[in-house]
Design a protein around this motif. Structure first.
Motif, short mmCIF file in Angstrom:
data_model
loop_
_atom_site.label_atom_id
_atom_site.label_comp_id
_atom_site.label_asym_id
_atom_site.label_seq_id
_atom_site.Cartn_x
_atom_site.Cartn_y
_atom_site.Cartn_z
N UNK A 4 -12.25 -41.20 -6.72
CA UNK A 4 -12.53 -42.67 -6.80
C UNK A 4 -14.20 -42.92 -6.55
N UNK A 24 -9.17 -45.05 -0.29
CA UNK A 24 -7.95 -46.09 -0.43
C UNK A 24 -8.24 -47.17 -1.75
N UNK A 25 -9.43 -46.48 -1.94
CA UNK A 25 -9.66 -48.36 -2.39
C UNK A 25 -9.63 -47.94 -4.68
N UNK A 26 -9.49 -48.53 -4.97
CA UNK A 26 -9.35 -48.43 -6.54
C UNK A 26 -10.14 -47.92 -7.54
N UNK A 27 -10.14 -47.90 -8.33
CA UNK A 27 -11.06 -48.06 -9.34
C UNK A 27 -11.84 -47.06 -9.82
#
Lengths: 892, 130
Positions: free
Chosen positions: A836, A841-844
């Motif tokens: 990512x 820990x970030x999505x997308x």
């Protein structure tokens, strides 16, 4: 004189020699009577140069050719007095290198060449056989003269003498095998014979001068009157004969034996350098008087070769005649004995033992085994040599003059001289040169002197002598290259030595020395630079303590002390230090050999017991052993390196596994997130729909739509996961076709729906290229890349460039959009699963798409990469134009 | 009922946002949303909601960092925060609670459970005046 008396006297004399030899050997072994190994005995032993030929023949020569006989004494005298340094060098080399014979000397110098050793041995044997025949002849003639010719057949006498000499030589020459090949008993007996020779000849001389002529002045008158005084001196012949005798003095195997091998202290040479010429002078003092008086008083036609014997007989001086007979007998026997010992050593060391070793299947042998072979070989050699001498005697019919036979022999052995002198003064001398010189010189000698010596028509036909072989008249034995009119002996000497020397020098210059030749060359040429000469050593001087210290270092303290104590107990001694006996040394050496190798052990014991200088051959063997030990330790080192490498690999593998396990955790966690997200929507909306409540129909329809879409998303995700799993395991099978690239791009654009959402720029001309690939899989990659551009390009007027160009054996296909692109820090990871962009820990993230793309492209033998520094996001796919199996396999 | 209390939903999945908004709105909550992680703390400060529902895996910034920032701010120390995440392991729950989450729920959730949790953690401030 009665035959029996002569026979009994001869036998009694031989018995005396036996006794002296036996006593001297015992005394030497017990370390007593040191004068036996002193300069006096050494000098007297050199007198074997003066054989029966000198004893009888000198007078004969004087009677026939005047003072020419002097040349035979002049050569050695000049060498002894004028070239003393050369003798010292040869003796030093002999000591340092433990040389056992002239053949060994040549062989050692030229790289321990077995072939050269054998060659020199063969030459020496051929050259010595006539000489032995000469001794047999002189003894036979003297026997006949003394006892009367009717009493016994000459041939039978010669045969009996030959057998007797063989027995004596075998008894004293091969009793034991000494490393240094020294024979104290024989040497002492020979010294005694030297005295007998001198006394006999001087007694006859004195009798002739004072008993017959009536005093010195009358003798001189007789000499003046005799034809001796009127013979003209031929300067060429004089010079040639002097050189010949000097050369022979250096090269004769028997001279090498007494001068070098039997030498126990090189200082003896200093004494011999004046004492031996004096001996020669004394021996020659009465030659001319005896000849002159003999010519005067003996009836015409009597053989001057036997004047020494026949004059006393004619004067009825039986005792003096007997003494003269014994003197001649001494000259003959001492020469034959020493020559046989020297030649037997050469034959066994350079011919028989090498052959025997070569014939045995395994090279390694028990030392006792070799010992028997060596002794047997020597005994057989002695018998063979005397047989050969006897055969030569029978062939030449015993008619030739004594002196001429001797000179033929001299010329033969003189062929060794160039290789000998070159070897010790010229480091550039090589084996090939020495071999070439020896062979050529020997061949010329054989052809021009040796074969003709058998007499007309025996070995060389009279026609060949006169016209040359097969009409080659320049090869006539007595007129090589058309130069005729020379004295045959000088002719042979000149040509053989010239061609020999030329071949030796040319061969040496043209060939390359081996390593051991260079080492030996340096060691011999520079022998005086390497320490002082070796002295003889006696085991008694060896300190057991030194040996123990050395043994402790090698065997370890306890083992060494146990060994020494056991020996001390066996010897019945108190304490733990035994007497150093040869047996103990042998035993110790064997023990040490188990640890450090035989050559090293021998060298070490030799060093400690003193005096034993380690030869190059031994050093080489030591080096061999060391190399083996080093190789072994290198192998151990390699193994230990291998082990630590393996350990490092294991550690690495373990780290990889740990890292893989962490990756797996992260991957599972990631999958769980990717699966849970659509499931969350599905569950939530399905509960809303299930629970009912107030909802507009639009809302109801919309929620159902979300559930449907998210279910689709889940399915796609599972499909991707399975696809990636298959790709990563290499279980995918490609369906290869050759298709135009444009077709694949067309298909991908329409499938991704890009055309309706962004401007697409293509290069139709370049896309018209056929590639061999799996079109479905490649299209899957393109769809993914185009889809990403469609999804993520946020530009107000989104645009996608698809560029194609040839690169190596393949194509680069670039997909470049005009969006924001991928941040630099993320570019490295976008092809990883669930990579990512941004915070971990970030999505997308891009999910599995690019990871799948990478796997597919690898399967197709290509690469996929992100191109930094373009307007927007830019991906490059490189695929080969042609598939080949190995590239596909390599990609796995 | 919620008496019009304000909930701020920090979440980036449009479908989940829609579902949560529907569920809570129907219960009387005023729902506002914020989809980006980077300026989420500012959004909370600006809107001063009665309750925050916080996703963990957000674009640009982790929900845990946002939570830590909120708790670091004196004015928002007591603000009820419900961490709602697809990462459902025990260690995630422990981390969230240690960082000061008022409640921790794992996706997918039951609508009823979400509603009850929201009601429960918002209760002290709603019941105290009574």
């Amino acid at each position: 004189m009665p035959l029996n008396l002569v026979v009994v006297s001869a036998i009694a004399y031989v018995a005396l020699l036996f006794a002296v030899a036996f006593w001297a050997e015992g005394a030497a072994r017990r370390g007593r009577a040191r004068w036996l190994r002193g300069p006096l005995i050494y000098t007297l032993s050199l007198s074997i140069y003066c054989t029966a030929w000198t004893f009888y023949g000198a007078v004969g020569t004087a009677a026939r050719t005047g003072l020419e006989f002097v040349t035979i004494y002049l050569g050695p005298t000049l060498v002894m007095v004028g070239w003393w340094a050369l003798l010292r060098k040869i003796v030093r080399i002999g000591q340092v290198q433990r040389i056992t014979s002239i053949a060994d000397m040549i062989s050692s110098r030229y790289g321990k060449s077995t072939a050269l050793g054998g060659l020199v041995t063969a030459m020496a044997v051929v050259g010595t056989a006539p000489y032995i025949a000469l001794q047999l002849q002189s003894v036979t003639l003297s026997f006949a003269a003394l006892a009367g010719p009717a009493q016994a057949s000459l041939n039978d006498t010669a045969l009996i003498v030959a057998i007797g000499l063989a027995v004596f030589t075998i008894l004293f020459g091969t009793r034991n095998l000494d490393v240094n090949e020294r024979h104290n008993g024989i040497v002492t007996a020979i010294a005694l014979e030297a005295v007998v020779k001198l006394v006999a000849l001087m007694a006859v001389g004195a009798f002739v001068v004072w008993g017959i002529a009536g005093g010195p002045s009358q003798t001189f008158e007789l000499i003046e009157a005799a034809p001796i005084a009127t013979w003209e001196l031929q300067p060429g012949r004089w010079l040639g004969l002097t050189m010949l005798s000097a050369a022979a003095f250096l090269c004769l195997p028997r001279m090498f034996q007494v001068m070098v091998v039997e030498n126990s202290d090189e200082r003896h040479l200093a004494t011999a350098s004046w004492a031996f010429p004096s001996y020669l002078f004394a021996l020659s003092l009465f030659v001319v008087p005896i000849a002159a008086v003999g010519l005067q008083v003996m009836p015409a036609g009597s053989n001057p070769d036997l004047f020494v014997l026949t004059i006393p007989l004619a004067q009825e001086q039986d005792a003096l005649a007997m003494l003269a007979f014994l003197g001649g007998f001494s000259s003959a026997t001492s020469m034959v004995i020493v020559a046989c010992i020297a030649l037997a050593t050469m034959m066994s060391n350079h011919v028989i033992v090498p052959l025997w070793l070569a014939m045995r299947e395994q090279g390694a042998t028990v030392s006792g085994d070799v010992r028997h072979v060596v002794i047997g070989a020597r005994r057989a050699s002695i018998v063979g040599l005397l047989a050969l001498g006897y055969v030569y005697y029978r062939f030449t019919g015993g008619g030739a003059f004594l002196a001429s036979i001797g000179l033929i022999s001299f010329c033969g052995v003189a062929q060794i001289l160039p290789a000998l002198l070159g070897g010790i003064f010229w480091r550039g001398a090589t084996r090939a040169g020495a071999g070439a010189g020896l062979i050529l010189g020997f061949a010329v000698w054989t052809w021009t002197l040796f074969l003709p010596s058998f007499g007309g028509g025996v070995a060389v036909s009279a026609a060949t002598m006169a016209e040359g072989p097969m009409g080659f008249d320049w090869l006539r034995p007595h007129a090589l290259f058309g130069i005729s009119g020379l004295d045959p002996l000088l002719h042979a000497f000149f040509w053989s030595m010239s061609l020999n020397t030329l071949a030796f020098i040319a061969g040496s210059l043209l060939s390359k020395a081996t390593a051991i030749e260079r080492v030996q060359g340096a060691a011999m040429v520079n022998v005086f630079r390497f320490g002082s000469g070796a002295r003889g050593w006696t085991p008694a001087t060896v300190e057991a303590e030194d040996l123990l210290m050395m043994a402790q270092r090698i065997l370890g303290g306890r083992e060494a002390q146990r060994l020494f104590r056991a020996e001390a107990v066996a010897q019945g001694k108190r304490g733990f230090l035994p007497d150093v006996t040869p047996d103990f040394l042998t035993h110790l050496e064997r023990q040490l050999a188990g640890s450090v190798g035989a050559a090293t052990a021998h060298a070490m014991v030799g060093q400690i017991t003193g005096g034993l200088v380690v030869s190059v051959e031994e050093l080489m063997r030591v080096a061999d052993e060391t190399a083996q030990i080093m190789e072994y330790s290198a192998r151990l080192e390699a193994q230990s390196e291998e082990l630590s490498r393996t350990a490092a690999q294991l550690r690495e593998a373990n780290e990889k596994l740990t890292a893989l396990s962490i990756q797996k955790d992260a991957f599972l966690s990631q999958i769980s997130h990717e699966l849970r997200t659509p499931m969350t929507s599905i569950r939530s909306f399905s509960e809303i729909l299930r629970d009912g409540g107030d909802m507009t129909p639009e809302q109801r329809s919309r929620f159902s739509g979300v559930i449907h879409d998210e279910a689709q998303r889940l399915t796609r995700l599972l499909d991707d996961l399975l696809d990636l799993g298959v790709l990563e395991n290499g279980q995918v099978s490609l369906r290869l076709e050759t298709v135009p690239l444009s077709g694949i791009i067309d298909r991908s654009l329409s499938a991704s729906g890009a055309v309706t959402r962004m401007a697409v720029a293509r290069d139709p001309a370049r896309e018209q290229v056929f590639i061999e690939t799996d079109p479905d899989r490649l299209s899957q990659v393109f769809i993914n890349l185009i889809g990403n551009a469609v999804k993520y390009c946020q530009a107000p007027d989104p645009r996608l460039d698809i560029r194609v160009r040839h690169a190596g054996a393949g194509l680069d296909i670039d997909f470049v959009d005009n969006g924001a692109g991928i941040p630099r820090e993320s570019q490295d990871v976008i092809f990883e699963k669930f990579a990512r962009v941004g915070d971990p820990d970030a999505a997308g993230g891009a999910g599995l798409g690019l990871a799948i793309c990478r796997e597919i492209v690898h399967r197709l033998g290509g690469t996929i990469s992100y191109l930094p520094g373009q307007d927007g996001a830019a991906f490059r796919v490189h695929v080969p134009l042609r598939q080949n199996l190995s590239a596909g396999l390599a990609a796995q | 009922m919620s008496d019009g209390k304000r909930v701020l939903l920090i979440e980036d999945e449009p479908n989940i946002i829609e579902a949560v908004r529907f569920i809570l709105s129907r219960d009387g909550w005023r729902v506002s949303t914020h989809a980006d992680g980077a300026d989420a703390v500012d959004a909370v400060r600006a809107r001063a909601p009665d309750l925050v529902i916080l996703d963990v895996m957000l674009p640009d910034r982790s929900g845990y960092d946002i939570l830590a920032d909120l708790r670091a701010d004196e004015s928002m120390r007591e603000l009820p925060v419900l961490v709602l995440t697809a990462r459902g392991q025990q260690k995630d729950r422990d981390l969230a609670l240690r960082l000061g989450a008022t409640e921790f729920m794992v996706k997918p959730f039951s609508n009823q459970a979400l509603l009850e949790a929201v009601r429960l953690i918002a209760a002290p401030s709603t019941e105290a005046p009574q």
